[in-house]
Design an enzyme around this catalytic site. Structure first.
Site, PDB file in Angstrom:
ATOM      1  N   LYS A 116       5.577   6.463   7.338  1.00  0.00           N
ATOM      2  CA  LYS A 116       5.192   5.755   8.281  1.00  0.00           C
ATOM      3  C   LYS A 116       6.185   5.429   9.226  1.00  0.00           C
ATOM      4  O   LYS A 116       7.240   5.121   8.941  1.00  0.00           O
ATOM      5  CB  LYS A 116       4.484   4.645   7.926  1.00  0.00           C
ATOM      6  CG  LYS A 116       3.106   4.875   6.963  1.00  0.00           C
ATOM      7  CD  LYS A 116       2.714   3.376   6.370  1.00  0.00           C
ATOM      8  CE  LYS A 116       1.619   3.797   5.436  1.00  0.00           C
ATOM      9  NZ  LYS A 116       1.080   2.538   4.777  1.00  0.00           N
TER      10      LYS A 116
ATOM     11  N   ASP B 237      -7.244  -5.935  -1.689  1.00  0.00           N
ATOM     12  CA  ASP B 237      -5.669  -6.339  -1.865  1.00  0.00           C
ATOM     13  C   ASP B 237      -5.522  -7.271  -3.183  1.00  0.00           C
ATOM     14  O   ASP B 237      -4.568  -7.311  -3.749  1.00  0.00           O
ATOM     15  CB  ASP B 237      -4.904  -6.724  -0.742  1.00  0.00           C
ATOM     16  CG  ASP B 237      -4.573  -5.429   0.136  1.00  0.00           C
ATOM     17  OD1 ASP B 237      -4.933  -4.362  -0.039  1.00  0.00           O
ATOM     18  OD2 ASP B 237      -3.982  -5.815   1.199  1.00  0.00           O
TER      19      ASP B 237
ATOM     20  N   HIS C 120       1.030  -1.488  -0.026  1.00  0.00           N
ATOM     21  CA  HIS C 120       0.070  -0.064   0.033  1.00  0.00           C
ATOM     22  C   HIS C 120       0.796   1.049  -0.076  1.00  0.00           C
ATOM     23  O   HIS C 120       1.920   1.102   0.539  1.00  0.00           O
ATOM     24  CB  HIS C 120      -0.692   0.109   1.136  1.00  0.00           C
ATOM     25  CG  HIS C 120      -1.711  -1.176   1.209  1.00  0.00           C
ATOM     26  ND1 HIS C 120      -2.169  -1.786   2.603  1.00  0.00           N
ATOM     27  CD2 HIS C 120      -2.493  -1.847   0.428  1.00  0.00           C
ATOM     28  CE1 HIS C 120      -2.981  -2.746   2.141  1.00  0.00           C
ATOM     29  NE2 HIS C 120      -3.230  -2.836   0.952  1.00  0.00           N
TER      30      HIS C 120
ATOM     31  N   TYR D 149       1.280   1.761  13.668  1.00  0.00           N
ATOM     32  CA  TYR D 149       2.183   2.521  13.064  1.00  0.00           C
ATOM     33  C   TYR D 149       1.500   3.880  12.936  1.00  0.00           C
ATOM     34  O   TYR D 149       0.262   4.233  13.204  1.00  0.00           O
ATOM     35  CB  TYR D 149       2.142   2.176  11.361  1.00  0.00           C
ATOM     36  CG  TYR D 149       0.738   1.883  10.710  1.00  0.00           C
ATOM     37  CD1 TYR D 149       0.373   2.687   9.710  1.00  0.00           C
ATOM     38  CD2 TYR D 149       0.219   0.688  10.914  1.00  0.00           C
ATOM     39  CE1 TYR D 149      -0.616   2.618   8.888  1.00  0.00           C
ATOM     40  CE2 TYR D 149      -0.974   0.235  10.085  1.00  0.00           C
ATOM     41  CZ  TYR D 149      -1.235   1.371   9.148  1.00  0.00           C
ATOM     42  OH  TYR D 149      -2.254   1.185   8.451  1.00  0.00           O
TER      43      TYR D 149
END
Length: 181
Positions: free
Chosen positions: A72, A170, A62, A132
């Site tokens: 991130k 996905d 992603h 995250y």
């Protein structure tokens, strides 16, 4: 803490100082001042995310595009994952390269992923908790991704392919060569 650079420009792994005694364990998982010193510039994280995944769940690869791109800071608080990043920044000296490592509750490592780098992880244990921080808010219109088994990247997920569990979204991600960046 110890900082380890890797082959992806702007990415690094943080190995915290861990203190253990008869009471248990202590470590500092994040310190804004120290993190900015490592990064070399200010950063403001605006969103924290938690993901709980069963063994074999693969999330990714992603990223968010354009002005909504996210840096991130990722780690695992329970379980273990294979974490993979792929540099898809066409102007980057590490364009096309990938980096893979195991993040776990045992090793307590943290990975910093700069903007413009695709990210995915595969849970190796039941109820793996992945957390995250992001420096930009999630924006549905900016979300994008690359199919996890793209032959261009040839990522070894170190897990039986027939046991990988994907979300429908996905499973429909395109290969890199079909993306408009």
């Amino acid at each position: 803490m110890t900082i380890s650079k890797n082959n992806i420009a702007g990415s690094f792994v943080i190995n915290p100082d861990i203190y253990e005694d008869e009471r248990g364990t202590f470590f500092e998982s994040f310190n804004q001042k120290e993190f900015e010193k490592i990064l070399g510039n200010p950063i403001q994280f605006v969103q924290d995310n938690h993901s709980i995944s069963n063994k074999g769940v693969l999330r990714g690869l992603h990223f968010q595009k354009g002005k909504h791109a996210q840096s991130k800071l990722v780690r695992v608080v329970r379980g273990e994952v294979i974490d993979v990043i792929v540099d898809i920044r066409k102007d980057s000296p590490s364009f096309g390269e990938q980096f893979k490592l195991r993040l776990s509750e045992k090793n307590k490592k943290t990975l910093f992923i700069p903007k413009g780098v695709a990210h995915g992880f595969l849970a190796l244990e039941e109820e793996t908790v992945f957390v995250y921080k992001c420096d930009e808010y999630y924006n549905k219109e900016a979300e994008s991704g690359i199919i996890y088994n793209d032959p261009q990247w040839n990522i070894d997920w170190e897990f039986p392919a027939d046991q990988i569990i994907l979300s429908k979204k996905d499973s429909l991600l395109p290969p890199f060569n079909e993306l408009e960046l």
